[in-house]
Design an enzyme around this catalytic site. Structure first.
Site, mmCIF file in Angstrom:
data_model
loop_
_atom_site.group_PDB
_atom_site.id
_atom_site.type_symbol
_atom_site.label_atom_id
_atom_site.label_comp_id
_atom_site.label_asym_id
_atom_site.label_seq_id
_atom_site.Cartn_x
_atom_site.Cartn_y
_atom_site.Cartn_z
ATOM 1 N N ALA A 1 0.728 -1.343 0.071
ATOM 2 C CA ALA A 1 0.058 0.091 -0.033
ATOM 3 C C ALA A 1 0.869 1.388 -0.112
ATOM 4 O O ALA A 1 0.522 2.342 -0.571
ATOM 5 C CB ALA A 1 -1.024 0.145 1.188
ATOM 6 N N ASP B 1 11.132 10.610 10.945
ATOM 7 C CA ASP B 1 10.573 9.584 11.174
ATOM 8 C C ASP B 1 11.010 8.862 9.495
ATOM 9 O O ASP B 1 10.452 9.189 8.677
ATOM 10 C CB ASP B 1 8.996 9.330 11.417
ATOM 11 N N ASP C 1 9.756 2.519 0.743
ATOM 12 C CA ASP C 1 8.752 2.576 -0.158
ATOM 13 C C ASP C 1 8.186 3.683 -1.095
ATOM 14 O O ASP C 1 7.946 3.616 -2.252
ATOM 15 C CB ASP C 1 7.435 2.035 0.510
ATOM 16 N N ARG D 1 8.667 14.048 7.687
ATOM 17 C CA ARG D 1 7.314 13.897 8.431
ATOM 18 C C ARG D 1 6.844 12.649 9.033
ATOM 19 O O ARG D 1 7.651 11.613 8.686
ATOM 20 C CB ARG D 1 6.156 14.273 7.109
#
Length: 297
Positions: free
Chosen positions: A42, A239, A245, A278
């Protein structure tokens, strides 16, 4: 606009933010907890859609509240979910601890993803319609191999992220056009700690490799060509969850749009650099105008 199909996982990320991750047997106090839609499949689908491609997702969610939210998040990001199955039982989850330096540790529980062990009617035709197929290893290997075979049969470019790292059957590697491990996964696959050495070793099994190097950028290697290192923009990470990905999703868009490899790697690196500033995985992924602005700078 290019069409990218993703065959892979959907997870709800259960994210805890702490100053320092606990050691074995240690208890620490966290400062925040979030539930954020994710999963490597996803994540790559959302990254590619936000980077400007038409994207379709093949996979499965559970018939629980997490599944409803995962499907809605994909659709809100512009990802087609017509072939995203809903199965009985829980959706996949990823339990993530993020420290103040932006590092993370993750435990994945497959849930519905474990049912994606073969292609179903419609999957082959959707893969045949794509400009590229993105694969990862958070669903059963049998389905990954079936997807790669289908892509190869239809002449579709296959991009495989070998994560979580595990031994890969030669047949899967033979059906992979571009392998994109991070440096730790490259070491697991080859036993070589130097990324360049690992990439060279992987070229015995695939024709092209990109090893992602975190803040150091990426390394590209191909049979018969000199290695290429492309640095990443220097940013302060908040983060790093989902950065790999984001990179792969953006790289797939860049390559299917015809960018040369150096430019494609730099463009994908710009997307990943934005994402690490972010919190969250899918929530941190940039849209195309942001990537273009970062790339231009």
């Amino acid at each position: 606009m290019t069409h990218i199909v993703v065959l892979g996982s959907t997870n709800m990320d259960l994210v805890t933010y702490v100053e320092k991750a606990p050691q074995r047997g240690e208890t620490v106090t966290g400062r925040e907890f979030r539930t954020i839609p994710g999963g490597k499949g996803a994540n790559q689908a959302i990254a590619a859609a936000r980077a400007g491609a038409t994207v379709s997702m093949i996979g499965a969610v559970g018939d629980d509240a997490f599944g409803t939210r995962l499907r809605a998040t994909l659709e809100h990001s512009g990802v087609d979910t017509d072939l995203l199955r809903t199965v009985e039982g829980p959706s996949g989850t990823a339990h993530i601890v993020v420290d103040d330096k932006g590092g993370n540790s993750i435990v994945v529980i497959p849930g519905a993803n474990g049912t994606v062990d073969h292609l179903v009617p419609g999957d082959d035709g959707l893969i045949a319609s794509a400009d590229a197929l993105l694969l990862q290893l958070e669903i059963p290997l049998a389905a990954v191999l079936a997807g790669a075979r289908a892509a190869r049969a239809h002449g579709i470019r296959t991009i495989l992220t070998p994560a979580p790292a595990q031994p890969l059957p030669p047949e899967l590697l033979a059906a992979t056009d571009l392998l994109v491990p991070n440096e730790h996964e490259a070491t697991t696959l080859t036993g070589r700690t130097d990324p360049a050495d690992a990439a060279t070793a992987l070229l015995d099994q695939v024709t092209e490799v990109v090893v992602t190097l975190g803040s150091a950028g990426s390394l590209y290697a191909a049979r018969g060509a000199d290695p290429l290192v492309v640095p990443a923009p220097q940013v302060t990470a908040v983060d790093s969850t989902g950065a790999g990905d984001t990179f792969v999703g953006a790289l797939a868009v860049a390559l299917t749009e015809g960018r040369p490899m150096r430019s494609a790697l730099a463009w994908a690196g710009a997307a990943a650099a934005l994402s690490v500033q972010r919190p969250g995985a899918s929530a941190s992924m940039p849209c195309r105008p942001e990537i273009e602005a970062q790339f231009a700078s």
